[in-house]
Scaffold this motif. Structure first.
Motif, PDB file in Angstrom:
ATOM      1  N   THR A 195       0.834  -1.202   0.000  1.00 16.18           N
ATOM      2  CA  THR A 195       0.000   0.000   0.000  1.00 16.18           C
ATOM      3  C   THR A 195       0.867   1.249   0.000  1.00 16.18           C
ATOM      4  O   THR A 195       0.628   2.199  -0.761  1.00 16.18           O
ATOM      5  CB  THR A 195      -0.934   0.004   1.225  1.00 16.18           C
ATOM      6  OG1 THR A 195      -1.803  -1.139   1.171  1.00 16.18           O
ATOM      7  CG2 THR A 195      -1.769   1.268   1.275  1.00 16.18           C
ATOM      8  N   ALA A 196       1.901   1.243   0.853  1.00 16.18           N
ATOM      9  CA  ALA A 196       2.819   2.387   0.897  1.00 16.18           C
ATOM     10  C   ALA A 196       3.493   2.600  -0.450  1.00 16.18           C
ATOM     11  O   ALA A 196       3.560   3.730  -0.967  1.00 16.18           O
ATOM     12  CB  ALA A 196       3.869   2.155   1.986  1.00 16.18           C
TER      13      ALA A 196
ATOM     14  N   ALA B 185       8.797  -6.558  -8.014  1.00 16.75           N
ATOM     15  CA  ALA B 185       9.093  -7.905  -7.521  1.00 16.75           C
ATOM     16  C   ALA B 185       7.879  -8.819  -7.633  1.00 16.75           C
ATOM     17  O   ALA B 185       7.999  -9.976  -8.046  1.00 16.75           O
ATOM     18  CB  ALA B 185       9.562  -7.842  -6.065  1.00 16.75           C
ATOM     19  N   VAL B 186       6.710  -8.305  -7.273  1.00 16.94           N
ATOM     20  CA  VAL B 186       5.491  -9.117  -7.370  1.00 16.94           C
ATOM     21  C   VAL B 186       5.218  -9.472  -8.826  1.00 16.94           C
ATOM     22  O   VAL B 186       4.927 -10.632  -9.159  1.00 16.94           O
ATOM     23  CB  VAL B 186       4.288  -8.372  -6.763  1.00 16.94           C
ATOM     24  CG1 VAL B 186       2.996  -9.135  -7.033  1.00 16.94           C
ATOM     25  CG2 VAL B 186       4.474  -8.200  -5.262  1.00 16.94           C
ATOM     26  N   ALA B 187       5.320  -8.488  -9.718  1.00 21.96           N
ATOM     27  CA  ALA B 187       5.075  -8.748 -11.143  1.00 21.96           C
ATOM     28  C   ALA B 187       6.072  -9.767 -11.690  1.00 21.96           C
ATOM     29  O   ALA B 187       5.701 -10.705 -12.407  1.00 21.96           O
ATOM     30  CB  ALA B 187       5.170  -7.444 -11.931  1.00 21.96           C
TER      31      ALA B 187
ATOM     32  N   ALA C   9       2.101   6.213  -7.157  1.00 20.67           N
ATOM     33  CA  ALA C   9       0.983   6.897  -7.805  1.00 20.67           C
ATOM     34  C   ALA C   9       1.005   8.401  -7.574  1.00 20.67           C
ATOM     35  O   ALA C   9       0.175   9.124  -8.121  1.00 20.67           O
ATOM     36  CB  ALA C   9      -0.345   6.324  -7.310  1.00 20.67           C
ATOM     37  N   GLY C  10       1.944   8.884  -6.748  1.00 21.81           N
ATOM     38  CA  GLY C  10       2.035  10.316  -6.481  1.00 21.81           C
ATOM     39  C   GLY C  10       1.110  10.799  -5.385  1.00 21.81           C
ATOM     40  O   GLY C  10       1.034  11.999  -5.124  1.00 21.81           O
TER      41      GLY C  10
ATOM     42  N   GLY D   3      -0.593  -1.263  -8.571  1.00 20.04           N
ATOM     43  CA  GLY D   3      -0.438  -1.640  -7.169  1.00 20.04           C
ATOM     44  C   GLY D   3      -1.621  -2.435  -6.656  1.00 20.04           C
ATOM     45  O   GLY D   3      -1.458  -3.369  -5.870  1.00 20.04           O
ATOM     46  N   ALA D   4      -2.823  -2.064  -7.103  1.00 19.90           N
ATOM     47  CA  ALA D   4      -4.015  -2.789  -6.675  1.00 19.90           C
ATOM     48  C   ALA D   4      -3.968  -4.244  -7.127  1.00 19.90           C
ATOM     49  O   ALA D   4      -4.383  -5.151  -6.396  1.00 19.90           O
ATOM     50  CB  ALA D   4      -5.274  -2.104  -7.212  1.00 19.90           C
TER      51      ALA D   4
END
Length: 544
Positions: free
Chosen positions: A92-93, A408-410, A99-100, A264-265
């Motif tokens: 989330t952070a 990293a997740v992607a 996203a700015g 991110g979502a």
């Protein structure tokens, strides 16, 4: 100890309050005790996790309300406690920074609501398309790598607060956090350092030697008492921002950064479901109803969608709080409702008291919680069992520390599905024997678009090595379903073999695959010519 009535263990449970199926009133006392015990851990921990994302502590408190309430109504795990987790808070952070939102200077509540809503919407779509099993195909090594990246990034990111600085740089990544630590050391506040060290030591000792004692609650209460009755604030120990009275008021999501929040979502949604499913299965006792992926998708999706309108962070099942809930004797999600009630009471009655909480105390909670995510033993185990899994974890962790956790997740997802495709592409064709000029070959794996050409080439190579033969018997026992591409590949194999004077015979064609094959004029021709057999043995005998 199991508590479900026998009829509910195998029967279909209701979609609403499924954990109350077969509930015994005698279990109410256990559920109340478990809910209070879990609340003593989850409430201060969730408040601490909110600070990871540079959000007000009350946002973490609010995440213990609506999301946990919704999961209690829909979730299938009897003991899972749902709020936010260190992994979800860190993602989330990172998302808000990328996203700015974090640098816009505006109140982030609307953008947070949109992020949580997007997470819920993505999980809802996954449930509609029944993608629970597909999401769970993500390799365990990927999760280990992401967690190592999260643990190292957050642990280092908390060091400035532990030293007395107020900067929160977790969302900017590991390298930026290291730079912030170096800059904070010359300005360290001695009183804050002592408070931080004592808090961390106390948490570690309680976790090690008194697991039933709610360490986070003890440390939070101690920090508040020290701030209230000692001159800690006067010597430079920073306190958290003012905590407002009351339960969260409804908010509308902001559309200002919706496009930037989507990547991110996606990452948060995947990790939220993976964590929830893993925790739910990990704390399930033998004899309890099975955990169903799509039911958990629905519950987690609804928790996020509804929570988004009440200032909640993205939510998921947390292992530590769920373990406390289970060990305290939780028999159903009534324990979750008790925890919700406790969080509401804290928000209504203790807001001024919470405002006395030192920042370093919450940073200590986060530091101890996330340092355990750096699981070196898991890496060693992967290195011993599978080099591919080991390097997947290492690459994912390295990307998390260098390029960022979203990358990293992607990358972890891409690596996982790359390994899946490689496995599906692997050809397994073995000789079963030769009789009367007929060579029997067994295809010991399903045939897909990805491996049909290699399977065809492997069959042709085995035939060339065994010549002279009159016919090849292809045992298709493992081909439960098929596709038009596989059908065309079999037709092409028949033409190739026929061109060299070798007949193709099929055996053990399964009903699922035959449904499509029967629609083919080519396959019906094989049947008419007597080239389709019930078994490879029958095909070999047919050559006599």
């Amino acid at each position: 100890m199991t508590t479900a009535a026998p009829a509910t263990r195998t029967g279909r449970r209701p979609w609403l309050l499924p954990t109350l199926a077969g509930y015994r009133p005698a279990n109410l006392g256990w559920d109340v005790l478990a809910g209070l015990s879990a609340g003593a851990v989850v409430v201060p921990q969730a408040m601490a996790y909110a600070t990871i994302a540079n959000l007000p502590v009350q946002v973490g408190l609010y995440t213990c309300m609506v999301p946990m309430l919704v999961y209690a109504m829909l979730g299938g795990s009897r003991a899972m406690s749902v709020s936010t987790t260190s992994t979800i808070a860190t993602l989330t952070a990172t998302t808000l920074v990328s996203a700015g939102v974090a640098t816009s200077g505006k109140d982030p509540v609307g953008d947070l609501a949109m992020l949580t809503l997007l997470v819920g919407a993505i999980l809802t779509l996954a449930r509609v398309f029944r993608l629970g099993g597909a999401v769970e195909a993500i390799n365990k090594s990927t999760i280990i790598g992401v967690q190592i990246g999260v643990g190292a990034t957050v642990a280092v990111g908390q060091l400035p607060k532990l030293l007395g600085e107020s900067d929160n740089v977790t969302g900017h990544g590991f390298i930026r956090s290291i730079v912030a630590v170096v800059g904070a050391v010359p300005h360290a506040n001695l009183a804050t350092v002592i408070l931080s060290a004592c808090s961390i030591v106390l948490l570690v000792l309680l976790k090690r030697f008194a697991k039933r004692v709610p360490g986070p609650l003890i440390v939070v209460v101690a920090g508040i008492l020290l701030a209230a009755f000692t001159p800690l604030p006067d010597v430079g120990v920073r306190l958290i921002a003012h905590v407002p009275f009351g339960i969260p008021l409804p908010v509308l999501p902001s559309f200002g950064h919706i496009v930037q929040l989507v990547p991110g979502a996606l990452a948060i949604a995947m990790m939220a479901f993976l964590e929830s499913a893993a925790v739910a299965r990990g704390i399930r006792d033998p004899g309890e109803p099975q955990i169903h992926s799509n039911q958990e998708l629905l519950a987690t999706a609804a928790a996020n969608v509804l929570g988004s309108f009440f200032q909640a962070m993205p939510s998921a099942g947390g292992f530590s709080q769920s373990a406390v809930n289970k060990s305290a004797g939780a028999r159903s999600q009534i324990s979750g409702l008790v925890t919700v009630a406790l969080a509401v009471l804290v928000a209504l009655l203790l807001a001024p008291v919470l405002s006395l909480l030192p920042e370093a105390t919450l940073a200590s909670l986060v530091f101890v919680a996330v340092i355990g995510l750096i699981d070196v033993r898991a890496l060693i185990r992967l290195a011993r069992l599978s080099r591919a899994d080991f390097w997947t974890a290492v690459v994912t962790a390295a990307l998390g520390l260098s390029a960022g956790l979203l990358v990293a997740v992607a990358a972890g997802v891409l690596i996982t599905f790359g390994l899946v495709i490689r496995e599906l592409s692997r050809v397994r064709v073995a000789e079963k024997g030769e009789r009367h000029g007929r060579l029997a070959l067994s295809v010991d794996s399903s045939m897909y678009t990805a491996n049909i050409l290699e399977t065809e080439n492997r069959v042709l190579a085995l035939v060339d090595a065994a010549r002279p033969v009159d016919a090849v018997v292809l045992d298709l026992w493992h081909m439960r379903v098929t596709s038009a591409t596989v059908l065309e590949g079999l037709q092409d194999l028949d033409r190739e073999l026929g061109g060299t004077g070798v007949a193709l015979l099929l055996a053990n064609v399964q009903p699922g695959a035959r449904t499509l094959l029967d629609k083919s004029e080519w396959f019906r021709g094989l049947v008419a010519e007597g080239r389709v057999y019930d078994s490879a043995e029958a095909a070999l005998a047919g050559g006599s």
